[in-house]
Design an enzyme around this catalytic site. Structure first.
Site, PDB file in Angstrom:
ATOM      1  N   SER A 142       0.807  -1.227   0.000  1.00  0.00           N
ATOM      2  CA  SER A 142       0.000   0.000   0.000  1.00  0.00           C
ATOM      3  C   SER A 142       0.839   1.276   0.000  1.00  0.00           C
ATOM      4  O   SER A 142       0.350   2.324  -0.414  1.00  0.00           O
ATOM      5  CB  SER A 142      -0.925   0.013   1.216  1.00  0.00           C
ATOM      6  OG  SER A 142      -0.171  -0.156   2.399  1.00  0.00           O
ATOM      7  N   ASP A 198      -3.923   7.762   8.055  1.00  0.00           N
ATOM      8  CA  ASP A 198      -5.010   6.921   8.560  1.00  0.00           C
ATOM      9  C   ASP A 198      -4.554   5.999   9.682  1.00  0.00           C
ATOM     10  O   ASP A 198      -5.231   5.053  10.020  1.00  0.00           O
ATOM     11  CB  ASP A 198      -5.573   6.073   7.409  1.00  0.00           C
ATOM     12  CG  ASP A 198      -4.492   5.212   6.766  1.00  0.00           C
ATOM     13  OD1 ASP A 198      -3.320   5.304   7.187  1.00  0.00           O
ATOM     14  OD2 ASP A 198      -4.811   4.437   5.834  1.00  0.00           O
ATOM     15  N   HIS A 232      -0.675   4.711   7.123  1.00  0.00           N
ATOM     16  CA  HIS A 232      -0.022   5.249   5.933  1.00  0.00           C
ATOM     17  C   HIS A 232       0.274   6.732   6.101  1.00  0.00           C
ATOM     18  O   HIS A 232      -0.442   7.433   6.816  1.00  0.00           O
ATOM     19  CB  HIS A 232      -0.916   5.036   4.708  1.00  0.00           C
ATOM     20  CG  HIS A 232      -1.300   3.602   4.512  1.00  0.00           C
ATOM     21  ND1 HIS A 232      -2.529   3.104   4.870  1.00  0.00           N
ATOM     22  CD2 HIS A 232      -0.596   2.559   4.011  1.00  0.00           C
ATOM     23  CE1 HIS A 232      -2.569   1.806   4.601  1.00  0.00           C
ATOM     24  NE2 HIS A 232      -1.410   1.452   4.081  1.00  0.00           N
TER      25      HIS A 232
END
Ligand SMILES: *[C@@H]1O[C@H](CO)[C@@H](O)[C@H](O)[C@H]1NC(C)=O
Ligand SMILES: *[C@@H]1O[C@H](CO)[C@@H](O)[C@H](O)[C@H]1NC(C)=O
Ligand SMILES: *[C@@H]1O[C@H](CO)[C@@H](O)[C@H](O)[C@H]1NC(C)=O
Ligand SMILES: *[C@@H]1O[C@H](CO)[C@@H](O)[C@H](O)[C@H]1NC(C)=O
Length: 379
Positions: free
Chosen positions: A38, A341, A344
């Site tokens: 991610s 978040d 990240h």
């Protein structure tokens, strides 16, 4: 007439400053092939499993763009600086353009083959070995479909491209809760070996320039502070967990050593270790020096408090808790936060990491893009 030409001039200036980055750069890299999770997924996971919603993408794209951030990732800043378009995810089935590279990264990817399913633990099926098979397929197709006019890399691109690898965080974190640091340490050598083996395979495909990112200090991440077992004595003066950060540094040393050995089997290649860890640790410890206000507190989350993170209600999600429908919403000033978040980085933090990547001051060997590439300024 004067007013008219002034207007034209202004229009031209606006167009020059906001338009296509491709116009001006004169760098040697015609493409980037990225592998990862991610931290560098530009839409692969959500192309395969559509569902992403706001407030992801709120800062730069103005809509969910498949990235786990409010805006651009480090790889996005890198492509812009090098004068390349944003990378199409390899898994994107609608209108991809691979002429300047491809992004094989997907959210929740691991280096090692997963022992579990997306639908059980959320781990992506597209692990590094699968991502490697995908670029092999892309290369084969770009050779066999070379005259087709499809937006594929030209045949010489694989040798001249930059290969970036930013993965390992999920191998490291996904089992921490169940088997602890000692358990995870058992298989970290396999993780770095797999990365080295992948570099060799990419070298055999023609790759000669590699940048490998190390792991971030996840002991400072709001989500892990809230989810991983630790006691008060484990917290340092910056609000980070010492034991987990130490384990990350252990991994990073293994990676550094392994890359050092890898250089011996890929003659003529540049293998650069990028110390993303150092950049983020500095941001977590001394956010104000880089213009940030919050470090170990998430911008987008629920629950408030020191971390503003509740594992039950992830960024953008809603849940009924004690009869009340609550939503994890974003802060109004993500530029003041390191963590988007809880897991990240914000676009603002990614911009700092990209700046350091480009100036080479945290790369081993010191590899400054800014020295031999004609870089576009990072916007
Ligand atoms: C297609 O392949 C030929 C022969 O290998 C090469 O000369 C040509 O540049 C290739 N075209 C593209 C668009 O890659
Ligand atoms: C890297 O390899 C060289 C020789 O190949 C060796 O002298 C050096 O100590 C190694 N460094 C690390 C960090 O392993
Ligand atoms: C909770 O609130 C969200 C956001 O306002 C809404 O989309 C969702 O439908 C609500 N859920 C329930 C169970 O009321
Ligand atoms: C690289 O960028 C960082 C962040 O802006 C800065 O602190 C550092 O001094 C720069 N190093 C060099 C060698 O330019």
């Amino acid at each position: 007439m004067k007013a008219f030409s002034l207007h034209l001039l202004l229009l031209t200036l606006v167009l020059l400053s906001s338009s296509d980055y491709r116009v001006e750069a004169k760098c040697n890299f015609p493409a980037i092939f990225n592998f990862g999770d991610s931290n560098s997924d530009t839409g692969g996971f959500w192309a395969a499993f559509p569902a992403q919603h706001g407030p992801f993408g709120m800062t730069y794209f103005g809509h969910p763009s498949g990235r786990a951030s409010d805006g651009r990732l480090v790889v996005d800043f890198l492509t812009q600086a090098l004068g390349l378009p944003f990378l199409s995810p390899y898994l994107q089935s609608i209108g991809p353009d691979f002429r300047h590279g491809a992004n094989f990264a997907t959210l929740a990817s691991t280096v090692l083959l997963p022992q579990t399913s997306l639908f059980v633990t959320g781990i992506s099926p597209f692990s590094l070995g699968i991502q490697l098979n995908q670029i092999k397929e892309l290369k084969a197709k770009s050779l066999s479909l070379n005259q087709s006019g499809l937006p594929l890399p030209s045949t010489d691109v694989f040798a001249r491209a930059l290969y970036t690898i930013d993965i390992g965080q999920n191998d490291f974190t996904s089992n921490l809760k169940s088997i602890g640091v000692a358990g995870v340490k058992q298989y970290l050598p396999s993780v770095v070996n797999q990365i080295s083996w992948t570099i060799k395979e990419l070298y055999d495909l023609g790759g000669r320039n590699f940048v490998i990112f190390n792991l971030a200090p996840i002991g400072c991440y709001p989500a892990f502070i809230r989810q991983l077992p630790h006691n008060a004595r484990d917290m340092d003066q910056y609000g980070c967990m010492v034991s987990y950060n130490k384990a990350v540094m252990h991994y990073n040393r293994l990676l550094l050593q392994s890359l050092n050995n890898t250089r011996g089997i890929v003659p003529g290649a540049n293998v650069v270790y990028f110390d993303k860890h150092a950049v983020l640790l500095e941001l977590f410890r001394n956010p104000k020096a880089s213009g940030f206000y919050y470090s170990t507190k998430a911008c987008c989350g629920y629950g408030g408090g020191a971390q503003n993170y509740d594992p039950a209600v992830y960024c953008g999600n809603s849940k009924v808790i004690n009869g009340q429908n609550v939503t994890a919403t974003a802060c109004g000033d993500p530029q003041n936060y390191v963590s988007w978040d809880g897991i990240h980085a914000t676009e603002a933090a990614n911009r700092v990491i990209a700046t350091v990547l480009l100036n080479g001051s945290r790369s081993n060997p010191a590899f400054a893009f800014s020295k031999f590439c004609d870089l576009n300024p990072i916007g």
